[in-house]
Motif scaffolding. Structure first.
Motif, PDB file in Angstrom:
ATOM      1  N   UNK A 133       0.809  -1.219   0.000  1.00 15.54           N
ATOM      2  CA  UNK A 133       0.000   0.000   0.000  1.00 15.54           C
ATOM      3  C   UNK A 133       0.842   1.268   0.000  1.00 15.54           C
ATOM      4  N   UNK A 134       2.151   1.137   0.165  1.00 18.83           N
ATOM      5  CA  UNK A 134       3.027   2.316   0.171  1.00 18.83           C
ATOM      6  C   UNK A 134       3.355   2.809  -1.240  1.00 18.83           C
ATOM      7  N   UNK A 135       2.971   2.054  -2.269  1.00 20.21           N
ATOM      8  CA  UNK A 135       3.207   2.473  -3.658  1.00 20.21           C
ATOM      9  C   UNK A 135       1.882   2.581  -4.389  1.00 20.21           C
ATOM     10  N   UNK A 136       1.832   3.450  -5.403  1.00 21.40           N
ATOM     11  CA  UNK A 136       0.594   3.634  -6.162  1.00 21.40           C
ATOM     12  C   UNK A 136       0.217   2.356  -6.900  1.00 21.40           C
ATOM     13  N   UNK A 137       1.226   1.664  -7.408  1.00 18.90           N
ATOM     14  CA  UNK A 137       0.965   0.409  -8.104  1.00 18.90           C
ATOM     15  C   UNK A 137       0.335  -0.609  -7.158  1.00 18.90           C
ATOM     16  N   UNK A 138       0.855  -0.664  -5.933  1.00 16.73           N
ATOM     17  CA  UNK A 138       0.302  -1.582  -4.944  1.00 16.73           C
ATOM     18  C   UNK A 138      -1.106  -1.207  -4.536  1.00 16.73           C
ATOM     19  N   UNK A 139      -1.357   0.099  -4.371  1.00 16.73           N
ATOM     20  CA  UNK A 139      -2.702   0.553  -3.983  1.00 16.73           C
ATOM     21  C   UNK A 139      -3.725   0.227  -5.075  1.00 16.73           C
ATOM     22  N   UNK A 140      -3.323   0.405  -6.315  1.00 16.57           N
ATOM     23  CA  UNK A 140      -4.225   0.069  -7.414  1.00 16.57           C
ATOM     24  C   UNK A 140      -4.521  -1.431  -7.438  1.00 16.57           C
ATOM     25  N   UNK A 141      -3.487  -2.230  -7.175  1.00 15.54           N
ATOM     26  CA  UNK A 141      -3.679  -3.687  -7.160  1.00 15.54           C
ATOM     27  C   UNK A 141      -4.650  -4.089  -6.057  1.00 15.54           C
ATOM     28  N   UNK A 142      -4.543  -3.459  -4.899  1.00 13.70           N
ATOM     29  CA  UNK A 142      -5.428  -3.785  -3.772  1.00 13.70           C
ATOM     30  C   UNK A 142      -6.876  -3.435  -4.110  1.00 13.70           C
ATOM     31  N   UNK A 143      -7.100  -2.245  -4.664  1.00 15.82           N
ATOM     32  CA  UNK A 143      -8.466  -1.810  -4.933  1.00 15.82           C
ATOM     33  C   UNK A 143      -9.061  -2.486  -6.166  1.00 15.82           C
ATOM     34  N   UNK A 144      -8.213  -3.003  -7.043  1.00 14.97           N
ATOM     35  CA  UNK A 144      -8.721  -3.681  -8.236  1.00 14.97           C
ATOM     36  C   UNK A 144      -9.202  -5.100  -7.959  1.00 14.97           C
ATOM     37  N   UNK A 145      -8.809  -5.651  -6.817  1.00 16.98           N
ATOM     38  CA  UNK A 145      -9.272  -6.997  -6.455  1.00 16.98           C
ATOM     39  C   UNK A 145     -10.696  -6.907  -5.946  1.00 16.98           C
ATOM     40  N   UNK A 146     -11.574  -7.713  -6.481  1.00 16.04           N
ATOM     41  CA  UNK A 146     -12.958  -7.722  -6.049  1.00 16.04           C
ATOM     42  C   UNK A 146     -13.040  -8.052  -4.552  1.00 16.04           C
ATOM     43  N   UNK A 147     -13.600  -7.132  -3.787  1.00 16.31           N
ATOM     44  CA  UNK A 147     -13.725  -7.332  -2.344  1.00 16.31           C
ATOM     45  C   UNK A 147     -12.458  -7.035  -1.575  1.00 16.31           C
ATOM     46  N   UNK A 148     -11.478  -6.390  -2.204  1.00 17.48           N
ATOM     47  CA  UNK A 148     -10.208  -6.125  -1.526  1.00 17.48           C
ATOM     48  C   UNK A 148     -10.359  -5.223  -0.319  1.00 17.48           C
ATOM     49  N   UNK A 149     -11.028  -4.075  -0.502  1.00 20.34           N
ATOM     50  CA  UNK A 149     -11.210  -3.145   0.612  1.00 20.34           C
ATOM     51  C   UNK A 149     -12.136  -3.743   1.666  1.00 20.34           C
ATOM     52  N   UNK A 150     -13.178  -4.450   1.230  1.00 20.34           N
ATOM     53  CA  UNK A 150     -14.085  -5.093   2.185  1.00 20.34           C
ATOM     54  C   UNK A 150     -13.333  -6.088   3.065  1.00 20.34           C
TER      55      UNK A 150
END
Length: 394
Positions: free
Chosen positions: A241-258
């Motif tokens: 989550x410390x990189x933009x690429x990582x943050x995008x990967x986290x939010x692009x996963x279905x249900x990632x934030x949940x």
């Protein structure tokens, strides 16, 4: 590495037929210590001096002797005796690709058993050059060998002195491949090995490919959020989550934030701390982009609870995130009355109706106090930017 993880690592090895136990193993278990030492030395001699078939059988014998020892003290004594007899070096040699796969697998299983719960053996195995052939085995298309190599990397990476060597070997990218396509146990081993390598205090910071993010989130979804495994998974996700690429990967996963919100609600104190750290990193990087995503997953109750019950780090992160979630553009701002209702509903669920008002008031006061502290801090920063010379010249 925790003892239960090493036990799981060994228990997942393919079991051999125990119906016809070798007579020498039975004799080993029931003989005096002097005879045990003689038998270990005989097996070690065959490892060093025998032909190929003799060495393969000797490697299998090493595994049997450790596994058939009657208790943990006996197992430890056998591991130490094998190391003292010089058995580790020929076993490491057998990992190289000029040996047939049958020999490499036998040696790998033997080394796994010698490394378990024995820091000195782990260090010795790496110092004798085991890492490069293990990395080659991680490339193997034979699933069992690849995952046994991953289990070996896991065991060896728990020794602090081994971490720089393993991290520099290129093993991390291959562990990510196991994480993406291996069995469930292979994925668990890969996560724990990557965690071990990521907490190394020596050498350069480990760089892990962001394609590890989807399987990490999937594993976090499936596991109990309070397990130690969830702590390792959320630790790695916080790094991403410390990189933009990582943050995008986290939010692009279905249900990632949940999944992260659920971990904030149900995790252990450590996994909660890492999970809220991920959410905070997202919101700090671009509040307008991530605020609604976090709010839509119902993060507020878990964050409020964390401000009262989390570790000191988690409490601070939760308060900061709540502040970021509240202060937003007018068209999407969470109103005071909405926040009060959410806090009250949450405290009724936790403390019951009798104490809800008092608890809600305390939580709201904490949020307001934190907001005032942040506002005052911003004023101080702006004031400090005006030097005396600038003030005098205006």
């Amino acid at each position: 590495m925790e003892e239960e993880e090493e036990e799981a690592m060994l228990n997942k090895e393919e079991e051999e037929d125990d119906d016809e136990e070798d007579y020498n193993i039975v004799k080993f278990q029931n003989s005096p210590l002097r005879n045990r030492a003689i038998m270990v030395d005989e097996v070690a001699w065959r490892l060093k001096n025998g032909d190929l078939m003799m060495r393969i059988e000797a490697a299998k014998e090493v595994r049997k002797m450790v596994r058939k020892s009657s208790n943990s003290n006996s197992k430890s004594a056998v591991r130490c005796r094998f190391a003292a007899s010089g058995a580790i070096e020929p076993l490491v040699s057998m990992l190289n690709n000029w040996f047939p796969l049958s020999a490499r697998e036998a040696a790998l299983l033997a080394l796994l058993n010698l490394a378990a719960r024995n820091l000195r053996n782990k260090t010795r195995i790496v110092s004798l050059g085991a890492v490069p052939p293990l990395v080659e085995l991680l490339k193997c298309q034979t699933g069992n060998l690849r995952e046994l190599a991953g289990a070996a990397i896991l065991a060896l990476s728990s020794a602090a002195s081994n971490k720089p060597t393993i991290a520099a070997s290129g093993a991390a990218s291959l562990l990510v491949e196991v994480l993406c396509s291996g069995s469930v146990q292979g994925k668990v081993d890969a996560v724990t090995a990557l965690y071990n390598l990521s907490i190394s205090e020596e050498g350069p910071k480990l760089i892990v490919d962001v394609k590890a993010v989807p399987p990490l989130i999937h594993l976090l979804k499936e596991c109990k959020k309070y397990f130690k495994f969830a702590e390792k998974t959320t630790f790695l996700l916080e790094i991403f989550s410390s990189s933009e690429e990582g943050r995008m990967a986290i939010t692009n996963v279905d249900g990632g934030i949940l999944t992260l919100v659920e971990t904030v609600e149900d995790g252990s104190s450590i996994s909660m701390e890492h999970a809220v750290g991920v959410l905070l990193s997202l919101c700090r990087s671009c509040r307008d982009k991530y605020r609604e995503l976090i709010l839509n997953e119902g993060a507020i109750p878990g964050l409020l609870r964390l401000t009262a019950e989390g570790t000191s780090v988690a409490q601070e992160r939760a308060r900061t995130l709540l502040d970021l979630l509240r202060y937003s553009p007018p068209e999407s701002r969470l109103t005071s009355s909405e926040l009060e209702r959410i806090v009250y509903d949450f405290t009724v669920h936790v403390d019951g109706t009798d104490k809800a008002v008092e608890t809600a008031k305390r939580l709201l006061q904490g949020i307001v106090r934190k907001s005032m502290e942040l506002s005052f801090s911003r004023v101080k920063i702006r004031a400090s930017s005006c030097t005396p010379s600038k003030i005098q010249s205006t």
